[in-house]
Design a protein around this motif. Structure first.
Motif, PDB file in Angstrom:
ATOM      1  N   ASN A 281       0.809  -1.211   0.000  1.00  0.00           N
ATOM      2  CA  ASN A 281       0.000   0.000   0.000  1.00  0.00           C
ATOM      3  C   ASN A 281       0.845   1.265   0.000  1.00  0.00           C
ATOM      4  N   GLN A 282       2.143   1.139  -0.254  1.00  0.00           N
ATOM      5  CA  GLN A 282       3.044   2.274  -0.378  1.00  0.00           C
ATOM      6  C   GLN A 282       3.586   2.287  -1.796  1.00  0.00           C
ATOM      7  N   PRO A 283       3.532   3.423  -2.504  1.00  0.00           N
ATOM      8  CA  PRO A 283       3.926   3.441  -3.918  1.00  0.00           C
ATOM      9  C   PRO A 283       5.382   3.094  -4.174  1.00  0.00           C
ATOM     10  N   GLN A 284       6.258   3.472  -3.255  1.00  0.00           N
ATOM     11  CA  GLN A 284       7.692   3.359  -3.502  1.00  0.00           C
ATOM     12  C   GLN A 284       8.407   3.164  -2.176  1.00  0.00           C
ATOM     13  N   ALA A 285       9.519   2.450  -2.187  1.00  0.00           N
ATOM     14  CA  ALA A 285      10.311   2.283  -0.962  1.00  0.00           C
ATOM     15  C   ALA A 285      10.808   3.641  -0.470  1.00  0.00           C
ATOM     16  N   LYS A 286      10.917   3.778   0.837  1.00  0.00           N
ATOM     17  CA  LYS A 286      11.440   5.017   1.390  1.00  0.00           C
ATOM     18  C   LYS A 286      12.886   5.218   0.942  1.00  0.00           C
TER      19      LYS A 286
END
Length: 316
Positions: free
Chosen positions: A138-143
């Motif tokens: 549910n997160q578009p991209q890794a931090k």
């Protein structure tokens, strides 16, 4: 009658002009922690890790710094055409273009001060390449593993010759809600904060003391925590990024802040407003007086003089 609340879903992205394109890109990637997601001619497209769209920021090479487009995504195709009709009902005009990756058609118009706004609906959701794929779906991209690691583009603060006229454009034509403002002893509105969402503000108009039109005060990126702001200050002094003011807390909107300049000369705010939402549909407009503002920021820090004089493009 005010337009329907929610026709503008959110601020999509901003465009900055810079005379130092390579250095500005390096600032955004190395210090802010943005990711480059393409280039077209003299424009580089960058994104924050938590943005679902193709880009959050466009850096475009120009002789002088300043603000290009502020892009606003509508909540539907129908909402887009309602807002276009509302713009044109005022006698203003706009142009349809399709010139940004990941987006469909944009309707480009201006506010009364001349700041360019681009309204759009069609937008591709970002799919991260393997090396940037997050562990949580549910997160578009890794931090990011570098820089501050800002979460999103938070707001745009426009300088304006006439704050009220421009704020009323946002309210009556685009459907923003005003949340706070500064009224001078003369009765003139010196600044107004407005929101399209449940955030306390998405766009701001601040009086341009030079009387000029179409300039930028700053764009702001939100961090996860206040501690990220403190870390950003340490990173700034370690890497030669100029700190204008902060870290501190604003009285208006209660945002924890740090203001820096990127290499092209544009002011960038790092902010942590994530704990404050405006959920009341009948939120009253909070008015601050000239005497109240003279007290400075929330904990007594006086507003720095350059806050009233520095804008882009510079006055020559």
């Amino acid at each position: 009658m005010a337009p329907p609340l929610g026709d503008i879903a959110h601020v999509g992205h901003a465009q900055l002009f810079t005379p130092e394109l390579d250095a500005s890109v390096a600032f955004c990637t190395d210090f802010l922690g943005l990711t480059v997601n393409g280039q077209q001619g003299d424009s580089v497209f960058l994104r924050t890790f938590d943005d679902y769209e193709h880009h959050s920021l466009v850096l475009t090479a120009r002789d002088r710094p300043g603000l290009g487009r502020t892009a606003l995504r509508t909540s539907s195709e129908e909402a887009l055409h309602r807002r276009v009709a509302a713009v044109e009902a005022t006698g203003a005009t706009g142009t349809w273009v399709e010139d940004e990756p990941g987006l469909g058609r944009l309707y480009v118009t201006t506010d009364p001060d001349g700041h360019e706004h681009a309204l759009y609906w069609e937008s591709e959701h970002y799919v991260a390449p393997t090396e940037l794929r997050p562990a949580l779906k549910n997160q578009p991209q890794a931090k990011p593993d570098r820089g501050v690691g800002v979460r999103r583009l938070d707001h745009v603060n426009f300088l304006a010759a006439d704050v009220l006229a421009n704020a009323e454009f946002q309210e009556q034509v685009l459907g923003a809600r005003p949340t706070e403002q500064i009224r001078l002893d003369s009765g003139r509105i010196a600044a107004r904060w407005l929101t399209f969402t449940d955030k306390s503000y998405d766009v701001v108009y601040t009086s341009d003391w030079t009387g000029s039109s179409g300039r930028l005060h700053h764009i702001a990126f939100a961090t996860d925590t206040r501690e990220d702001i403190l870390r950003a200050a340490d990173l700034a002094i370690d890497t030669g990024v100029f700190i204008e003011t902060g870290p501190h807390k604003h009285a208006i909107q209660q945002t924890f802040f740090l203001y820096v300049y990127e290499p092209g000369g544009n002011r960038i705010e790092l902010c942590n407003p994530l704990t404050r939402l405006v959920l009341a549909p009948d939120w009253p407009l909070i008015t601050w007086t000239e005497a109240e503002r003279a007290k400075g920021q929330a904990w007594g820090l006086k507003t720095i003089e350059s806050f009233h004089t520095h804008g882009t493009p510079p006055i020559v």
